[in-house]
Scaffold this active site. Structure first.
Site, mmCIF file in Angstrom:
data_model
loop_
_atom_site.group_PDB
_atom_site.id
_atom_site.type_symbol
_atom_site.label_atom_id
_atom_site.label_comp_id
_atom_site.label_asym_id
_atom_site.label_seq_id
_atom_site.Cartn_x
_atom_site.Cartn_y
_atom_site.Cartn_z
ATOM 1 N N SER A 162 6.947 37.304 -5.637
ATOM 2 C CA SER A 162 7.633 38.521 -5.205
ATOM 3 C C SER A 162 6.991 39.683 -5.953
ATOM 4 O O SER A 162 6.669 39.552 -7.141
ATOM 5 C CB SER A 162 9.119 38.402 -5.555
ATOM 6 N N ARG A 163 6.799 40.815 -5.253
ATOM 7 C CA ARG A 163 6.041 41.916 -5.869
ATOM 8 C C ARG A 163 6.784 42.548 -7.035
ATOM 9 O O ARG A 163 6.166 43.008 -7.993
ATOM 10 C CB ARG A 163 5.745 42.998 -4.808
ATOM 11 N N LYS B 80 15.943 33.554 8.886
ATOM 12 C CA LYS B 80 16.098 34.077 10.232
ATOM 13 C C LYS B 80 15.847 35.588 10.214
ATOM 14 O O LYS B 80 16.070 36.200 9.162
ATOM 15 C CB LYS B 80 17.473 33.755 10.820
HETATM 16 P P1 NAP Z 1 15.695 42.243 0.959
HETATM 17 O O1 NAP Z 1 16.826 42.327 0.011
HETATM 18 O O2 NAP Z 1 15.004 43.492 1.382
HETATM 19 O O3 NAP Z 1 14.655 41.210 0.325
HETATM 20 C C1 NAP Z 1 13.423 40.900 0.925
HETATM 21 C C2 NAP Z 1 12.376 40.770 -0.169
HETATM 22 O O4 NAP Z 1 11.114 40.558 0.452
HETATM 23 C C3 NAP Z 1 12.273 42.061 -0.961
HETATM 24 O O5 NAP Z 1 13.076 42.026 -2.108
HETATM 25 C C4 NAP Z 1 10.793 42.141 -1.290
HETATM 26 O O6 NAP Z 1 10.609 41.591 -2.575
HETATM 27 C C5 NAP Z 1 10.101 41.263 -0.259
HETATM 28 N N1 NAP Z 1 9.381 42.152 0.687
HETATM 29 C C6 NAP Z 1 9.889 43.187 1.392
HETATM 30 N N2 NAP Z 1 8.938 43.785 2.113
HETATM 31 C C7 NAP Z 1 7.792 43.111 1.830
HETATM 32 C C8 NAP Z 1 6.451 43.270 2.250
HETATM 33 N N3 NAP Z 1 6.099 44.229 3.100
HETATM 34 N N4 NAP Z 1 5.531 42.389 1.789
HETATM 35 C C9 NAP Z 1 5.875 41.407 0.921
HETATM 36 N N5 NAP Z 1 7.154 41.233 0.471
HETATM 37 C C10 NAP Z 1 8.083 42.071 0.926
HETATM 38 O O7 NAP Z 1 16.133 41.517 2.303
HETATM 39 P P2 NAP Z 1 17.149 40.297 2.468
HETATM 40 O O8 NAP Z 1 18.502 40.779 2.821
HETATM 41 O O9 NAP Z 1 17.008 39.357 1.346
HETATM 42 O O10 NAP Z 1 16.585 39.687 3.839
HETATM 43 C C11 NAP Z 1 15.400 38.947 3.919
HETATM 44 C C12 NAP Z 1 15.480 38.075 5.155
HETATM 45 O O11 NAP Z 1 16.643 37.247 5.021
HETATM 46 C C13 NAP Z 1 15.654 38.871 6.457
HETATM 47 O O12 NAP Z 1 14.946 38.269 7.487
HETATM 48 C C14 NAP Z 1 17.137 38.781 6.725
HETATM 49 O O13 NAP Z 1 17.421 38.809 8.117
HETATM 50 C C15 NAP Z 1 17.467 37.413 6.164
HETATM 51 N N6 NAP Z 1 18.888 37.302 5.779
HETATM 52 C C16 NAP Z 1 19.525 38.264 5.050
HETATM 53 C C17 NAP Z 1 20.885 38.140 4.786
HETATM 54 C C18 NAP Z 1 21.673 39.164 3.991
HETATM 55 O O14 NAP Z 1 22.913 39.120 4.007
HETATM 56 N N7 NAP Z 1 21.050 40.067 3.264
HETATM 57 C C19 NAP Z 1 21.579 37.033 5.236
HETATM 58 C C20 NAP Z 1 20.898 36.040 5.900
HETATM 59 C C21 NAP Z 1 19.560 36.179 6.173
HETATM 60 P P3 NAP Z 1 9.493 42.237 -3.538
HETATM 61 O O15 NAP Z 1 9.594 43.737 -3.384
HETATM 62 O O16 NAP Z 1 9.833 41.754 -4.914
HETATM 63 O O17 NAP Z 1 8.187 41.708 -3.004
#
Ligand code: NAP
Length: 309
Positions: A36-37, A90
């Site tokens: 993770s970045r 998903k």
């Molecule tokens: P999030 O909090 O934004 O986390 C995603 C992580 O991915 C970020 O912390 C980032 O970590 C990394 N990332 C983001 N953009 C990136 C890029 N361009 N290149 C490489 N790494 C990147 O999002 P999240 O809620 O965890 O959701 C992630 C996935 O899980 C989505 O598809 C979402 O639909 C699914 N999901 C989310 C939930 C929910 O309630 N939040 C529930 C079920 C499923 P770094 O900055 O450290 O790299």
């Protein structure tokens, strides 16, 4: 089977809240690394990218990709090319076609690809499917409403192309409905409410029918404030009204609760992933994602006020 040496890629909200605890609680896995970045996770090896992990990290067997869909396909292809089993959060991708590429890659590389739908593992989804299997279904109403500021804080990607907007949670409802109804269905009408400053909808109203013209209506809304989220599915049948609530963890018939249970979604996903790896199989179902793609193809856009977080 030996323990599965696993890496989480993309340590954001869902990795922190659900994946990491579910992995720690399952003896089939050891969390060997995180890529993770920005995140640093204690008691494991940390890398800035999957590429760096694969070049210099400990040996792993599998990766769990918890990044946004727009970057996940490239990561999945890289991992599979290195012989790693892959679990996708998903939705499984940003486009339908790229999932076909992934499916073929998995086959060619001889690894497991699991396109996960966490809501399908909610406690009452399987009992609801069993109850509905012997009833005549008259109509289905879906209400999936939550406060985007509470459930997706700081997630700018959700408003970008491929981020899906309100379909990011709404697809969870579609993953349940496609699992509990006995017949396939298709979209007939959709209205998408688009904030003037966003590329994806903040609310959506959808109508579907199945092959015997049974209607399904869905309301998805990200502007639910001040009250708990509403994650409900109501099914009218010839023998009563079934309601799945709280995202599928409670089940009632004609208003009387018949089943309810703990949050078993992510533990269920990791059990399924381990079982697929053991059997040498993949599980890639795009049915919920196809309905979202259809809504984005067929839906009428209505511009609404800008979204400012
Ligand atoms: P999030 O909090 O934004 O986390 C995603 C992580 O991915 C970020 O912390 C980032 O970590 C990394 N990332 C983001 N953009 C990136 C890029 N361009 N290149 C490489 N790494 C990147 O999002 P999240 O809620 O965890 O959701 C992630 C996935 O899980 C989505 O598809 C979402 O639909 C699914 N999901 C989310 C939930 C929910 O309630 N939040 C529930 C079920 C499923 P770094 O900055 O450290 O790299």
């Amino acid at each position: 089977m030996d323990v599965i040496r696993l890496a989480i890629v993309g340590y954001g909200k869902i990795a922190r809240d659900q994946h990491h605890p579910a992995i720690d609680a399952n003896d089939s896995y050891r969390l060997s690394a995180v890529a993770s970045r920005n995140a640093e996770v204690a008691n494991t090896a940390n890398f800035e990218s999957l590429d760096a992990l694969l070049k210099a990290g400990p040996t792993i067997d599998a990766v769990s990709l918890c990044t946004p869909a727009s970057v996940r396909t490239a990561q999945a292809r890289l991992a599979m090319a290195h012989g790693k089993h892959v679990m996708l959060e998903k939705p499984p991708g940003a486009t339908l076609a790229e999932i076909e590429t992934l499916r073929e890659d998995a086959h060619r590389c001889g690894v497991t690809l699991f396109a996960s739908w966490h809501s399908r593992h909610a406690y009452c989804v399987a009992p609801a499917r069993r109850w509905l299997a012997t009833r005549k279904i008259r109509r289905v109403d879906i209400e999936w409403k939550e406060d985007v500021r509470v459930w997706h804080p700081g997630q700018a990607w959700i408003w970008e192309p491929g981020g899906m907007g309100v379909f990011d949670p709404g697809i969870n409802a579609l993953s349940i409905v496609t699992a509990i109804l006995p017949r396939p269905f298709h979209l007939t009408d959709a209205e998408l409410q688009m904030p003037g400053n966003c590329q994806t909808p903040i609310a959506a109203s959808l109508d579907f029918v199945d092959g015997v013209n049974m209607p399904i209506h869905a309301e998805f809304d990200f502007r639910q404030t001040g009250t708990p989220p509403i994650w409900e599915i109501h099914v009218e049948t010839d023998e009563g009204r079934l309601t799945l609530s709280e995202g599928g963890s409670r089940l009632s018939i004609d208003g009387e609760e018949v089943d309810a249970g703990p949050d078993v979604e992510y533990p269920g996903l990791y059990e399924r992933f381990a079982s697929l790896i053991q059997k040498g199989e993949s599980d890639v179902d795009v049915a919920p994602f196809r309905h979202v793609a259809d809504a984005l193809m067929l839906g009428q856009r209505r511009t609404v006020e800008d979204f400012i977080e």
